[in-house]
Write an enzyme that holds these catalytic residues in place. Structure first.
Site, PDB file in Angstrom:
ATOM      1  N   HIS A   1     -10.921  -6.260   8.210  1.00 46.19           N
ATOM      2  CA  HIS A   1     -11.667  -6.020   6.975  1.00 46.19           C
ATOM      3  C   HIS A   1     -12.953  -5.227   7.189  1.00 46.19           C
ATOM      4  O   HIS A   1     -13.787  -5.183   6.297  1.00 46.19           O
ATOM      5  CB  HIS A   1     -12.018  -7.348   6.293  1.00 46.19           C
ATOM      6  CG  HIS A   1     -10.841  -8.088   5.764  1.00 46.19           C
ATOM      7  ND1 HIS A   1     -10.059  -8.894   6.553  1.00 46.19           N
ATOM      8  CD2 HIS A   1     -10.286  -8.133   4.524  1.00 46.19           C
ATOM      9  CE1 HIS A   1      -9.083  -9.427   5.830  1.00 46.19           C
ATOM     10  NE2 HIS A   1      -9.193  -8.973   4.597  1.00 46.19           N
TER      11      HIS A   1
ATOM     12  N   GLU B   1       0.821  -1.209   0.000  1.00 40.94           N
ATOM     13  CA  GLU B   1       0.000   0.000   0.000  1.00 40.94           C
ATOM     14  C   GLU B   1       0.858   1.264   0.000  1.00 40.94           C
ATOM     15  O   GLU B   1       0.489   2.269  -0.623  1.00 40.94           O
ATOM     16  CB  GLU B   1      -0.932  -0.011   1.212  1.00 40.94           C
ATOM     17  CG  GLU B   1      -2.091  -0.987   1.096  1.00 40.94           C
ATOM     18  CD  GLU B   1      -1.678  -2.434   1.297  1.00 40.94           C
ATOM     19  OE1 GLU B   1      -2.415  -3.327   0.849  1.00 40.94           O
ATOM     20  OE2 GLU B   1      -0.606  -2.665   1.897  1.00 40.94           O
TER      21      GLU B   1
END
Length: 329
Positions: free
Chosen positions: A126, A56
């Site tokens: 998540h 990321e």
């Protein structure tokens, strides 16, 4: 369209109108884990639509560099929970690029998409809602649509905005929210809230997925208690439309803010503080309040897995808070 199709439609429009628009991220080339980018590779080719390594920080860094060179990158962080490795790049580089160069350079073409929020079984890696972290950073915009029509118009506005933008998409809504969406090009202005439902007794403020929850709660108290709720969809958290919320609270005299993120230092605190502090203005919003402002949010715990239903600020919790607030005054 559902929300996933609305995002996909916006990406196709943005890619078609500008050859310098890029779309990339982990698994983006074959459509992404939620299939929001499907069809882009086949239409626009590998030079503009491509997968990245599982990094990321690298995704954000590459996107910042591309934007600095005049490209219009739309970078995807596969889950908003994974945006934290990119936090330094976003807050130290993207947000400050224009300021530190005295306006000589900018990365205004940068948009970072990230699915956020509860999905029913995601747990602590998540299902998080990290939006409040980014609202503390001048130099970027933070956008959170509440449905398909909002998502398409806001995403196109974000991609074209001359400022770097973080675009959070409620993954729970990808397939569950379906409504009429224009097939063509349109924009919804950033920084301007939407009155999702008119009311006169209490103002309910939310964004993203939580707007749907507020509407369910408003319907229940309307039918069972005769309480008229005004529902405000902020759409954009940075900058946010304090004028719209103030106008509503001056009308209703009560305020409730709700979000999935933990209550401590959540953006709901900013809304409550700003509205109650606006007593120097002509509307004198503080003195219009007939009850203490309420917040219905996530708890100060890691996002749970099997206890997710207990963590979430459900319509039932909102209904209880509405009734408690209405008992004041």
């Amino acid at each position: 369209m559902n929300l996933c199709n609305a995002i996909n439609s916006a990406l196709h429009i943005a890619m078609a109108e500008n050859p310098k628009t890029l779309c990339f991220g982990e698994d983006v080339a074959f459509g992404g884990v939620f299939m929001c980018s499907r069809g882009l590779l086949e239409r626009f080719g590998r030079d503009r639509v491509f997968n990245t390594p599982l990094s990321e920080q690298g995704i954000a860094g590459f996107a910042i560099g591309a934007a600095a060179e005049g490209y219009r990158p739309v970078a995807e962080i596969q889950f908003a929970d994974y945006i934290f490795p990119a936090f330094d790049q976003i807050t130290s580089e993207a947000a400050k690029y224009r300021y530190r160069s005295g306006g000589a350079y900018d990365v205004g073409g940068l948009t970072i998409r990230a699915p956020y929020g509860a999905v029913g079984h995601g747990g602590h890696y998540h299902s998080q809602s990290p939006e409040s972290f980014f609202t503390h950073i001048p130099g970027i915009k933070v956008v959170m649509p509440s449905g398909p029509r909002e998502a398409k118009g806001l995403l196109l506005a974000s991609i074209r905005d001359p400022n770097p933008t973080i675009f959070f998409e409620a993954k729970m809504l990808y397939r569950t929210a379906v409504e009429g969406v224009p097939e063509g090009d349109y924009e919804i202005p950033l920084g301007k809230a939407r009155v999702a439902q008119q009311g006169s007794d209490i103002t309910l403020v939310g964004w993203g997925q939580q707007v749907r929850v507020l509407e369910l709660a408003a319907k229940e108290v309307g039918e069972k208690d005769g309480v008229s709720c005004e529902v405000i969809d902020l759409r954009t958290l940075l900058p946010w439309d304090a004028d719209a919320v103030e106008a509503s609270v001056n009308k209703t005299g009560r305020l409730l803010v709700s979000h999935e993120a933990p209550v401590t230092s959540g953006f709901g605190a900013e809304v409550v503080s700003t509205i109650t502090d606006r007593r120097a203005l002509a509307a004198v919003c503080f003195y219009s309040l007939e009850a203490p402002p309420a917040r219905v949010c996530g708890y100060d715990t890691p996002f749970p897995l099997i206890f997710e239903p207990l963590y979430l600020p459900t319509a039932r919790r909102v209904v209880d808070a509405i009734r408690a607030t209405m008992r004041h005054g």
